[in-house]
Design a protein around this motif. Structure first.
Motif: not given
Lengths: 272, 122
Positions: A27-55
């Protein structure tokens, strides 16, 4: 390895998911690189998997929220990816070389720089302020500001002393940086949240001495009242006993007329 | 449209004994910042005396004040302090003002001794 759960690779995160991020981004930026951002999310998610916030939330909720804040700040794709990955070097086994291989020098460099600026130590805070004023990659500061904003939004899960420290520092370091970057709305939210936290913690019933000092300060010129009040309350804080604090407050009250005369005189004089 | 009072916006502060005490304490380490309570301890003067003196010295340009660097107090988990520091000009003026005051005192004392000498026989 903590329970990975069986909810697939898109854990529910405080109501916010990768889908929310991608929707807002498009919505903010129609030309955004969705694939790249998704890949970054999935990488972060897999690296942090099992870790919890204080909450108690899965850790990925934090980088995801940071990325959502960054979308609102108009950040580019590289900054968004670095925002999603901003804690992987510090808190996970992921290395900079791996980031470089997966995401290139730009994103890896942003993550490294963001990880290198620890705002809770002297050098980190000073370096951030220097970066805001001078050269250096402002995108790193966007990440740090978004990081602080989400931490403040969830500050209730931290011990009281950390809440106060973080709020004080926010007012002195991050708010001015946000303003310098032109992120006024973010600066306002940071300031409001930090002030609210500080108020909440000072609401431990103000001591009789503190109230007396505040009452004395009313006699001073309006423009400088807050300064003297804050100065005295800080001094009061150093005094070890209730009696010492009471003596201090009484002494200040005794000198208040002289101080007021001096300060009103300097208000009138052109040099003051 | 009288004459603007521009000539001496920064008149030298009156050299009361208390002011001298504060200046002496600050001159002991002229490059070091001090805060109010610390000066109370160093001079033995009450807080109600210290702050008006600091305000006058600041008004005269002998001293400047600033909030403590956030890093220091945040790390220690306490509210930020207001710090005072002699300006270069202030340190110089303070030194000579104190010398003058000391000379005046010595003069008085020796005059007093001469005048008082006959009185001893009382």
């Amino acid at each position: 390895m903590v329970s990975g759960g069986s909810a697939g690779h898109e854990p529910v995160t405080d109501g916010q998911t990768l889908a929310d991020l991608l929707r807002e981004l498009q919505a903010a930026r129609p030309d955004a690189d969705i694939a790249l951002v998704s890949k970054a999310y999935l990488t972060a998610e897999s690296c942090h998997r099992g870790q919890l916030r204080k909450s108690g939330d899965p850790y990925i909720t934090h980088p995801l929220a940071v990325a959502l804040i960054l979308v609102g700040m108009g950040a580019d794709d590289q900054t968004l990816c670095a925002g999603l990955l901003h804690d992987v070097l510090h808190d996970t086994a992921c290395t900079e070389a791996e980031l470089q291989a997966e995401f290139g020098l730009d994103i890896a460099g942003l993550v490294r720089q963001a990880s290198g600026l620890n705002p809770t130590d002297d050098q980190g805070a000073a370096a951030m302020t220097a970066m805001a004023a001078g050269d250096g990659d402002k995108r790193v500061l966007l990440i740090k500001i978004a990081d602080r904003l989400h931490n403040l939004r969830t500050v209730g899960h931290l011990p009281a002393a950390r809440q106060v420290d973080s709020s004080l520092q926010t007012l002195q370091v991050q708010v001015p940086i946000a303003r310098a970057l032109g992120a006024d709305a973010i600066g306002r939210e940071l300031a409001d949240r930090a002030s609210t936290v500080l108020k909440r913690h000072h609401q431990a019933p103000p001591s009789a001495s503190g109230r007396m000092l505040c009452a004395s300060a009313v006699l001073l010129p309006r423009a400088v009242r807050a300064r003297w009040r804050e100065e005295w309350l800080a001094e009061l804080d150093l005094l070890p006993t209730r009696k010492a604090r009471a003596v201090f407050a009484v002494q200040v009250a005794r000198g208040i007329a002289r101080l007021a005369v001096t300060l009103y005189a300097s208000e009138r004089s052109p040099g003051g | 449209m009288g004459k603007e009072q521009r000539a001496t916006p920064r008149a030298a502060p009156r050299m009361t004994l208390q002011t001298q005490l504060v200046l002496r304490a600050m001159l002991a380490e002229p490059a070091a910042e001090s805060y109010g309570l610390q000066l109370c301890a160093e001079t033995g003067l009450p807080a109600g005396t210290i702050y008006p003196i600091l305000a006058r010295l600041e008004q005269a340009g002998w001293v400047r004040s600033n909030w403590e660097d956030p890093c220091a107090h945040v790390a220690e988990g306490r509210p930020r302090r207001r710090y005072y520091l002699l300006t270069n000009d202030g340190a110089e003026q303070a030194r000579s003002a104190i010398e003058r005051a000391d000379r005046a005192r010595v003069k008085l004392r020796s005059a007093g001794l001469r005048a008082g000498a006959p009185g001893v026989s009382w």
